[in-house]
Design a protein around this motif. Structure first.
Motif, PDB file in Angstrom:
ATOM      1  N   PHE A 188     114.097  57.241  14.130  1.00 40.60           N
ATOM      2  CA  PHE A 188     112.708  56.780  14.219  1.00 40.60           C
ATOM      3  C   PHE A 188     112.334  55.780  13.119  1.00 40.60           C
ATOM      4  O   PHE A 188     111.192  55.327  13.058  1.00 40.60           O
ATOM      5  CB  PHE A 188     111.754  57.976  14.157  1.00 40.60           C
ATOM      6  CG  PHE A 188     111.873  58.893  15.349  1.00 40.60           C
ATOM      7  CD1 PHE A 188     111.406  58.495  16.590  1.00 40.60           C
ATOM      8  CD2 PHE A 188     112.464  60.125  15.221  1.00 40.60           C
ATOM      9  CE1 PHE A 188     111.514  59.331  17.693  1.00 40.60           C
ATOM     10  CE2 PHE A 188     112.581  60.977  16.314  1.00 40.60           C
ATOM     11  CZ  PHE A 188     112.115  60.575  17.551  1.00 40.60           C
ATOM     12  N   PHE A 189     113.286  55.459  12.258  1.00 36.20           N
ATOM     13  CA  PHE A 189     113.007  54.559  11.135  1.00 36.20           C
ATOM     14  C   PHE A 189     113.791  53.266  11.310  1.00 36.20           C
ATOM     15  O   PHE A 189     115.010  53.279  11.473  1.00 36.20           O
ATOM     16  CB  PHE A 189     113.393  55.225   9.808  1.00 36.20           C
ATOM     17  CG  PHE A 189     112.503  56.376   9.438  1.00 36.20           C
ATOM     18  CD1 PHE A 189     111.447  56.195   8.558  1.00 36.20           C
ATOM     19  CD2 PHE A 189     112.710  57.639   9.986  1.00 36.20           C
ATOM     20  CE1 PHE A 189     110.617  57.252   8.223  1.00 36.20           C
ATOM     21  CE2 PHE A 189     111.885  58.704   9.667  1.00 36.20           C
ATOM     22  CZ  PHE A 189     110.833  58.507   8.782  1.00 36.20           C
ATOM     23  N   GLN A 190     113.076  52.138  11.281  1.00 32.87           N
ATOM     24  CA  GLN A 190     113.694  50.830  11.363  1.00 32.87           C
ATOM     25  C   GLN A 190     114.046  50.332   9.959  1.00 32.87           C
ATOM     26  O   GLN A 190     113.198  50.338   9.063  1.00 32.87           O
ATOM     27  CB  GLN A 190     112.734  49.833  12.033  1.00 32.87           C
ATOM     28  CG  GLN A 190     112.398  50.172  13.476  1.00 32.87           C
ATOM     29  CD  GLN A 190     113.615  50.048  14.380  1.00 32.87           C
ATOM     30  OE1 GLN A 190     114.384  49.078  14.283  1.00 32.87           O
ATOM     31  NE2 GLN A 190     113.807  51.028  15.259  1.00 32.87           N
ATOM     32  N   VAL A 191     115.289  49.914   9.773  1.00 32.99           N
ATOM     33  CA  VAL A 191     115.738  49.472   8.447  1.00 32.99           C
ATOM     34  C   VAL A 191     114.900  48.290   7.958  1.00 32.99           C
ATOM     35  O   VAL A 191     114.526  48.231   6.785  1.00 32.99           O
ATOM     36  CB  VAL A 191     117.236  49.101   8.486  1.00 32.99           C
ATOM     37  CG1 VAL A 191     117.647  48.418   7.182  1.00 32.99           C
ATOM     38  CG2 VAL A 191     118.080  50.348   8.700  1.00 32.99           C
ATOM     39  N   ASN A 192     114.577  47.360   8.859  1.00 34.41           N
ATOM     40  CA  ASN A 192     113.800  46.195   8.417  1.00 34.41           C
ATOM     41  C   ASN A 192     112.412  46.602   7.921  1.00 34.41           C
ATOM     42  O   ASN A 192     111.876  46.033   6.966  1.00 34.41           O
ATOM     43  CB  ASN A 192     113.701  45.153   9.532  1.00 34.41           C
ATOM     44  CG  ASN A 192     113.128  45.720  10.810  1.00 34.41           C
ATOM     45  OD1 ASN A 192     113.335  46.890  11.108  1.00 34.41           O
ATOM     46  ND2 ASN A 192     112.417  44.898  11.582  1.00 34.41           N
ATOM     47  N   THR A 193     111.820  47.636   8.558  1.00 33.28           N
ATOM     48  CA  THR A 193     110.523  48.133   8.087  1.00 33.28           C
ATOM     49  C   THR A 193     110.665  48.807   6.723  1.00 33.28           C
ATOM     50  O   THR A 193     109.843  48.594   5.824  1.00 33.28           O
ATOM     51  CB  THR A 193     109.940  49.140   9.099  1.00 33.28           C
ATOM     52  OG1 THR A 193     109.813  48.506  10.363  1.00 33.28           O
ATOM     53  CG2 THR A 193     108.580  49.640   8.645  1.00 33.28           C
ATOM     54  N   MET A 194     111.712  49.589   6.567  1.00 33.60           N
ATOM     55  CA  MET A 194     111.945  50.270   5.288  1.00 33.60           C
ATOM     56  C   MET A 194     112.178  49.262   4.155  1.00 33.60           C
ATOM     57  O   MET A 194     111.722  49.458   3.035  1.00 33.60           O
ATOM     58  CB  MET A 194     113.136  51.216   5.406  1.00 33.60           C
ATOM     59  CG  MET A 194     112.910  52.385   6.369  1.00 33.60           C
ATOM     60  SD  MET A 194     114.399  53.349   6.659  1.00 33.60           S
ATOM     61  CE  MET A 194     114.604  54.157   5.056  1.00 33.60           C
ATOM     62  N   LEU A 195     112.867  48.184   4.463  1.00 34.03           N
ATOM     63  CA  LEU A 195     113.148  47.163   3.442  1.00 34.03           C
ATOM     64  C   LEU A 195     111.872  46.482   2.966  1.00 34.03           C
ATOM     65  O   LEU A 195     111.811  45.974   1.837  1.00 34.03           O
ATOM     66  CB  LEU A 195     114.111  46.111   4.004  1.00 34.03           C
ATOM     67  CG  LEU A 195     115.569  46.555   4.195  1.00 34.03           C
ATOM     68  CD1 LEU A 195     116.340  45.480   4.940  1.00 34.03           C
ATOM     69  CD2 LEU A 195     116.226  46.843   2.845  1.00 34.03           C
ATOM     70  N   ASN A 196     110.854  46.452   3.819  1.00 33.84           N
ATOM     71  CA  ASN A 196     109.601  45.786   3.456  1.00 33.84           C
ATOM     72  C   ASN A 196     108.675  46.652   2.621  1.00 33.84           C
ATOM     73  O   ASN A 196     107.664  46.166   2.116  1.00 33.84           O
ATOM     74  CB  ASN A 196     108.869  45.321   4.715  1.00 33.84           C
ATOM     75  CG  ASN A 196     109.550  44.126   5.365  1.00 33.84           C
ATOM     76  OD1 ASN A 196     110.156  43.313   4.674  1.00 33.84           O
ATOM     77  ND2 ASN A 196     109.481  44.033   6.686  1.00 33.84           N
ATOM     78  N   LYS A 197     108.982  47.947   2.492  1.00 33.94           N
ATOM     79  CA  LYS A 197     108.172  48.808   1.636  1.00 33.94           C
ATOM     80  C   LYS A 197     108.278  48.299   0.196  1.00 33.94           C
ATOM     81  O   LYS A 197     109.369  47.969  -0.286  1.00 33.94           O
ATOM     82  CB  LYS A 197     108.658  50.256   1.694  1.00 33.94           C
ATOM     83  CG  LYS A 197     108.664  50.868   3.102  1.00 33.94           C
ATOM     84  CD  LYS A 197     107.269  51.141   3.620  1.00 33.94           C
ATOM     85  CE  LYS A 197     107.319  51.879   4.960  1.00 33.94           C
ATOM     86  NZ  LYS A 197     105.989  52.111   5.535  1.00 33.94           N
ATOM     87  N   ASP A 198     107.143  48.244  -0.489  1.00 35.23           N
ATOM     88  CA  ASP A 198     107.111  47.651  -1.831  1.00 35.23           C
ATOM     89  C   ASP A 198     108.142  48.264  -2.763  1.00 35.23           C
ATOM     90  O   ASP A 198     108.834  47.555  -3.505  1.00 35.23           O
ATOM     91  CB  ASP A 198     105.709  47.815  -2.443  1.00 35.23           C
ATOM     92  CG  ASP A 198     104.680  46.921  -1.773  1.00 35.23           C
ATOM     93  OD1 ASP A 198     105.094  45.965  -1.082  1.00 35.23           O
ATOM     94  OD2 ASP A 198     103.469  47.173  -1.946  1.00 35.23           O
ATOM     95  N   VAL A 199     108.231  49.590  -2.756  1.00 37.98           N
ATOM     96  CA  VAL A 199     109.101  50.261  -3.706  1.00 37.98           C
ATOM     97  C   VAL A 199     110.575  49.937  -3.448  1.00 37.98           C
ATOM     98  O   VAL A 199     111.374  49.843  -4.370  1.00 37.98           O
ATOM     99  CB  VAL A 199     108.859  51.789  -3.687  1.00 37.98           C
ATOM    100  CG1 VAL A 199     109.299  52.399  -2.374  1.00 37.98           C
ATOM    101  CG2 VAL A 199     109.578  52.470  -4.848  1.00 37.98           C
ATOM    102  N   ILE A 200     110.932  49.723  -2.166  1.00 33.27           N
ATOM    103  CA  ILE A 200     112.309  49.359  -1.830  1.00 33.27           C
ATOM    104  C   ILE A 200     112.551  47.885  -2.125  1.00 33.27           C
ATOM    105  O   ILE A 200     113.570  47.509  -2.722  1.00 33.27           O
ATOM    106  CB  ILE A 200     112.616  49.654  -0.348  1.00 33.27           C
ATOM    107  CG1 ILE A 200     112.428  51.149  -0.053  1.00 33.27           C
ATOM    108  CG2 ILE A 200     114.020  49.199   0.014  1.00 33.27           C
ATOM    109  CD1 ILE A 200     113.331  52.067  -0.834  1.00 33.27           C
TER     110      ILE A 200
END
Length: 420
Positions: free
Chosen positions: A142-154
């Motif tokens: 349910f988690f898209q890597v591109n979305t996770m990469l855009n999180k500020d902390v990442i």
């Protein structure tokens, strides 16, 4: 519950940074009296510090309003490590360290929140049961890597590098919110401003697994800065801990009483449960008569009582008054060690010695001539007594169990002389 608008109160106190759905949360609060909310803390140490108080004060306000706070002690996530605010990987702790820290933090939380209408859970209960295949099939898809990469902390860690372990932390925290929502009826997550990405990931997971109509909300707290622009929470000696063995109640009290006039009203709003009228009165007093430091005294009193209870507050005030007045004879060795921990220090031998030689040997005075002058002028106090005779003999065994001689020069300059 509708009679008290806690969201409006939090706004007045400057305690809200972002909300995922303010209108939805307000509607829920107006139509339900069963709101449960949570905040998590990973057991990376065996004590909370005052920075941790920032989100937990919000949980406490909801508890005072009749809602149900839940705290996660992150036995699972704590074994991984949150990448938030760091430029390098955390050093992983042993299982024994994590367990010890869990127990210590649980005790502190129970002191702050009591046992009524409050519960502590450990996310190892569910995270520890998820196998690798289940993790990948049931949650990670349910988690898209591109979305996770855009999180500020990442994103802030991509240049320096981040392991998959810390990269996956936000999935684990999202699972926490889902599990609490499903099994504990938790609808609201509270966190610092740096937790926004983790909170929204949890809400997204809830909506994907439980349906888009499942009610879940997030609220973050502003980064707390002092008037000089530096981050709140540190003293000259480092972190200010809630554990009285790490930061004594006296040191804790002194931290709050020494706050800048420009910050004290903000801290009264945030860290005390005083009413708006009381805080506004204290704000006026600070503006009219800042030298009295009435607001700082009340701030120190309220927060010290909240963390250390009436006994801790009484001891802190007693040490403060004794050192201010110079009447230190009734202080215990432990209280002397608390009160003079940051004072200039010296060492002397365990033998009687003439006062002039003693002051020079301990470097409290630069010369015998200066020592004689200060003694004769009444500027020197030993163990709370003024000594004006140049023939006085200092006997280390006469007070404080023979461990210390306390020298005060003038009104406030203390030196803690340790006897060897």
């Amino acid at each position: 519950m509708a009679n008290f608008d806690i969201i409006e109160d939090l706004k007045w106190r400057g305690a809200i940074n972002q909300e995922t759905d303010e209108a939805g949360l307000r509607e829920y609060l107006q139509t339900h009296d069963d709101l449960a909310l949570y905040c998590g803390v990973d057991p990376t140490g065996d004590s909370l510090h005052i920075g941790h108080l920032i989100p937990f004060m919000i949980l406490k306000r909801f508890q005072e309003a009749g809602y149900h706070p839940v705290i996660i002690i992150g036995g699972g996530t704590g074994a991984i490590g949150d990448p938030s605010g760091r430029k390098s990987e955390r050093v992983l702790q042993t299982a024994e360290q994590v367990k010890h820290n869990e127990q210590a933090l649980t005790t502190q939380m129970e002191q702050l929140f009591g046992t009524e209408n409050f519960e502590i859970v450990n996310n190892i209960e569910w995270l520890g049961k998820i196998g690798l295949i289940d993790f990948l099939r049931d949650y990670s898809k349910f988690f898209q890597v591109n979305t996770m990469l855009n999180k500020d902390v990442i994103a802030s860690r991509l240049d320096s590098g981040i392991s998959f372990t810390e990269f996956a932390y936000q999935i684990l925290q999202a699972i926490d919110f889902y599990q609490l929502n499903k099994n504990y009826g938790v609808q609201l997550q509270i966190g610092g401003s740096d937790q926004w990405g983790n909170i929204t990931a949890g809400i997204d997971l809830i909506h994907k697994l439980a349906g888009p109509d499942q009610q879940a909300f997030g609220l973050t707290i502003p980064l707390m800065l002092k008037a000089d622009g530096t981050k709140f929470g540190k003293s000259a000696g480092g972190a200010v801990w809630l554990d009285p063995e790490k930061t004594s109640p006296y040191e804790f009290y002194q931290f709050w009483i020494n706050q800048d006039d420009r910050d004290v009203v903000k801290y009264l709003k945030y860290f005390t449960f005083l009413s708006r009228e009381e805080i506004e009165d204290l704000a006026q007093e600070t503006e009219k008569e800042p030298w009295k430091r009435t607001a700082q005294k009340r701030l120190a009193e309220e927060v010290t009582r909240f963390v250390h209870g009436d006994s801790g507050l009484s001891e802190a005030q007693m040490i403060t008054q004794s050192l201010f007045s110079g009447d230190i004879k009734n202080l215990s060795v432990k209280q002397i060690e608390q009160g003079l921990k940051s004072a200039p220090a010296a060492v002397a031998e365990d033998k009687p010695q003439n006062i002039i030689d003693f002051l020079v040997d301990t470097k409290i005075e630069s010369s015998k001539r200066q020592a004689r002058e200060d003694v004769k002028n009444g500027a020197i106090y030993l163990n709370g007594d003024r000594q004006q005779s140049v023939d006085f003999e200092v006997n280390p065994s006469s007070a404080f169990a023979g461990k210390y001689v306390i020298v005060r020069k003038g009104k406030k300059k203390y030196t803690l002389v340790t006897i060897k």
